[in-house]
Scaffold this motif. Structure first.
Motif, PDB file in Angstrom:
ATOM      1  N   UNK A 213      -1.385  -0.925   4.860  1.00 25.66           N
ATOM      2  CA  UNK A 213      -2.535  -1.444   4.126  1.00 25.66           C
ATOM      3  C   UNK A 213      -2.468  -2.974   4.020  1.00 25.66           C
ATOM      4  N   UNK A 214      -1.320  -3.486   3.634  1.00 17.13           N
ATOM      5  CA  UNK A 214      -1.171  -4.937   3.504  1.00 17.13           C
ATOM      6  C   UNK A 214      -1.369  -5.651   4.846  1.00 17.13           C
ATOM      7  N   UNK A 215      -0.804  -5.062   5.889  1.00 16.77           N
ATOM      8  CA  UNK A 215      -0.902  -5.679   7.217  1.00 16.77           C
ATOM      9  C   UNK A 215      -2.346  -5.715   7.703  1.00 16.77           C
ATOM     10  N   UNK A 238      -8.228   2.184   4.997  1.00 19.68           N
ATOM     11  CA  UNK A 238      -6.800   2.324   4.689  1.00 19.68           C
ATOM     12  C   UNK A 238      -6.577   2.268   3.183  1.00 19.68           C
ATOM     13  N   UNK A 239      -7.331   1.419   2.497  1.00 19.92           N
ATOM     14  CA  UNK A 239      -7.228   1.303   1.041  1.00 19.92           C
ATOM     15  C   UNK A 239      -7.582   2.624   0.373  1.00 19.92           C
ATOM     16  N   UNK A 240      -8.709   3.215   0.782  1.00 18.15           N
ATOM     17  CA  UNK A 240      -9.119   4.488   0.181  1.00 18.15           C
ATOM     18  C   UNK A 240      -8.107   5.589   0.480  1.00 18.15           C
ATOM     19  N   UNK A 241      -7.567   5.589   1.674  1.00 14.99           N
ATOM     20  CA  UNK A 241      -6.557   6.594   2.033  1.00 14.99           C
ATOM     21  C   UNK A 241      -5.315   6.434   1.159  1.00 14.99           C
ATOM     22  N   UNK A 242      -4.923   5.187   0.937  1.00  8.93           N
ATOM     23  CA  UNK A 242      -3.703   4.930   0.171  1.00  8.93           C
ATOM     24  C   UNK A 242      -3.848   5.369  -1.286  1.00  8.93           C
TER      25      UNK A 242
END
Length: 268
Positions: A213-215, A238-242
Motif C-alpha cells: 500500500x505504501x509503495x 489497495x487501500x480498501x483491500x488493506x
C-alpha cells in the motif's frame, strides 16, 4: 584434611580414572567391546566419547549388518552434540545407504530436523532453511502416519515464515531506499507481492500488505501527471483491500491518512 578438599580430590581422582578408562578403550583392538561401550556412553549422554568409539569401529563393521547401527548412532551422537551440519550428513548417508532400513523413518525426519536446527536468522542465507522444507516435504509424503508428522508440519510452517520474513526485510529495504538509483518503490511492491504469492498464510501478511500500500501510494505521488490518475486508482484499491483485510491493524490510522490523500488526488 578439610572435607571440602577431600571432595575436590575425590572428584579429580574420579575424573582421571574415567579418562584413563576411556583411553584404554580407544587403544583396545576389541571392536565388540568398543561398540557396546559406545552404546553405554551414548545412553549416558556422553555423546563425544560415544562418537569417537563408533568412529573407531565403523571401518571394522563396514559391509556387515552392524554397519547400519553404527551409522545411525553416529548421526545421533552428532545431534546430541548439537553439531547439526554433521548430523545432517550422517542422516543423509543413512537414507541413501539404507532406504529400507529399520531406522529409515527416524533418519528421514531427523535429516529435515537437522537442517531446521541449522537454519540461520532470516537476515542470512537461507539455503539450510530451503533444504529443511524440501526434506520435511519428502518425509510427510512418505510417512503421513508417522508420530513425527505434526512436529514436521509445525517446523515447516516456521521455516516458511522465516523465508517470508527474509522477503519482508528485502521489501522494507527497497522501500527505505525510495528513489535512490531508481524506482525502489516498485521493487518493494514486487518483492512483497511475490512473497505473499510464494508463502500464502504466513505470519507477515499484514506487514507485506502494508508495504505494498505504501509503495503504491509513493509511486502515485511521484508519478508523472499522465499516469497519476491510474496509479491513484490502483493505490485506492489497495487501500480498501488493506482496511478490509486488517480492520484492527496498528497501521489503520496511517492507512486512512493515505486513503484521504488519494481522494484529494482524485478530486473526490
Amino acid at each position: 584434611m578439610p572435607k571440602k578438599e577431600l571432595i575436590i580430590l575425590f572428584f579429580i581422582a574420579t575424573l582421571l580414572g574415567s579418562c584413563g578408562e576411556f583411553t584404554k578403550l580407544q587403544k583396545s583392538t576389541d571392536p565388540e567391546l568398543k561398540f557396546n561401550k559406545a552404546i553405554e556412553y551414548f545412553n549416558d549422554k556422553q555423546y563425544s566419547k560415544a562418537q569417537m568409539l563408533f568412529d573407531d569401529v565403523s571401518a571394522y563393521y563396514k559391509g556387515t549388518e552392524r554397519s547400519e547401527e553404527v551409522l545411525i548412532y553416529l548421526a545421533r551422537c552428532h545431534m546430541g552434540q548439537k553439531d547439526y551440519a554433521s548430523a545432517a550428513e550422517y542422516y543423509s548417508a543413512y537414507t541413501r545407504s539404507y532406504p529400507k532400513g529399520q531406522h529409515i523413518m527416524e533418519a528421514s525426519f531427523m535429516l529435515a530436523h537437522s537442517y531446521y536446527m541449522d537454519s540461520p536468522d532470516a537476515r542470512l542465507d537461507q539455503d539450510q532453511t530451503k533444504k529443511a522444507i524440501t526434506a520435511y516435504t519428502v518425509f510427510t509424503e512418505r510417512y503421513p502416519e508417522s508420530q513425527y508428522v505434526t512436529q514436521a508440519y509445525d517446523e515447516m510452517a516456521e521455516l516458511t515464515d522465516k523465508l517470508a520474513e527474509k522477503e519482508l526485510l528485502s521489501a522494507q529495504l527497497y522501500y527505505n531506499m525510495g528513489t535512490y538509483l531508481g524506482n525502489n518503490y516498485l521493487a518493494a511492491e514486487t518483492v512483497a507481492k511475490n512473497a505473499i504469492k510464494k508463502y500464502p498464510n504466513n505470519s507477515h501478511m499484514e506487514a507485506l500488505s502494508w508495504i505494498i500500500l505504501q509503495a503504491k501510494y509513493q509511486q502515485m505521488v511521484l508519478s508523472i501527471s499522465e499516469m497519476q490518475s491510474e496509479r491513484a486508482r490502483d493505490a485506492q484499491d489497495e487501500y480498501y483491500s488493506f482496511i478490509t483485510e486488517y480492520p484492527n491493524s496498528k497501521h489503520l490510522q496511517a492507512a486512512h491518512n493515505i486513503g484521504k490523500s488519494i481522494k484529494k488526488y482524485l478530486g473526490e
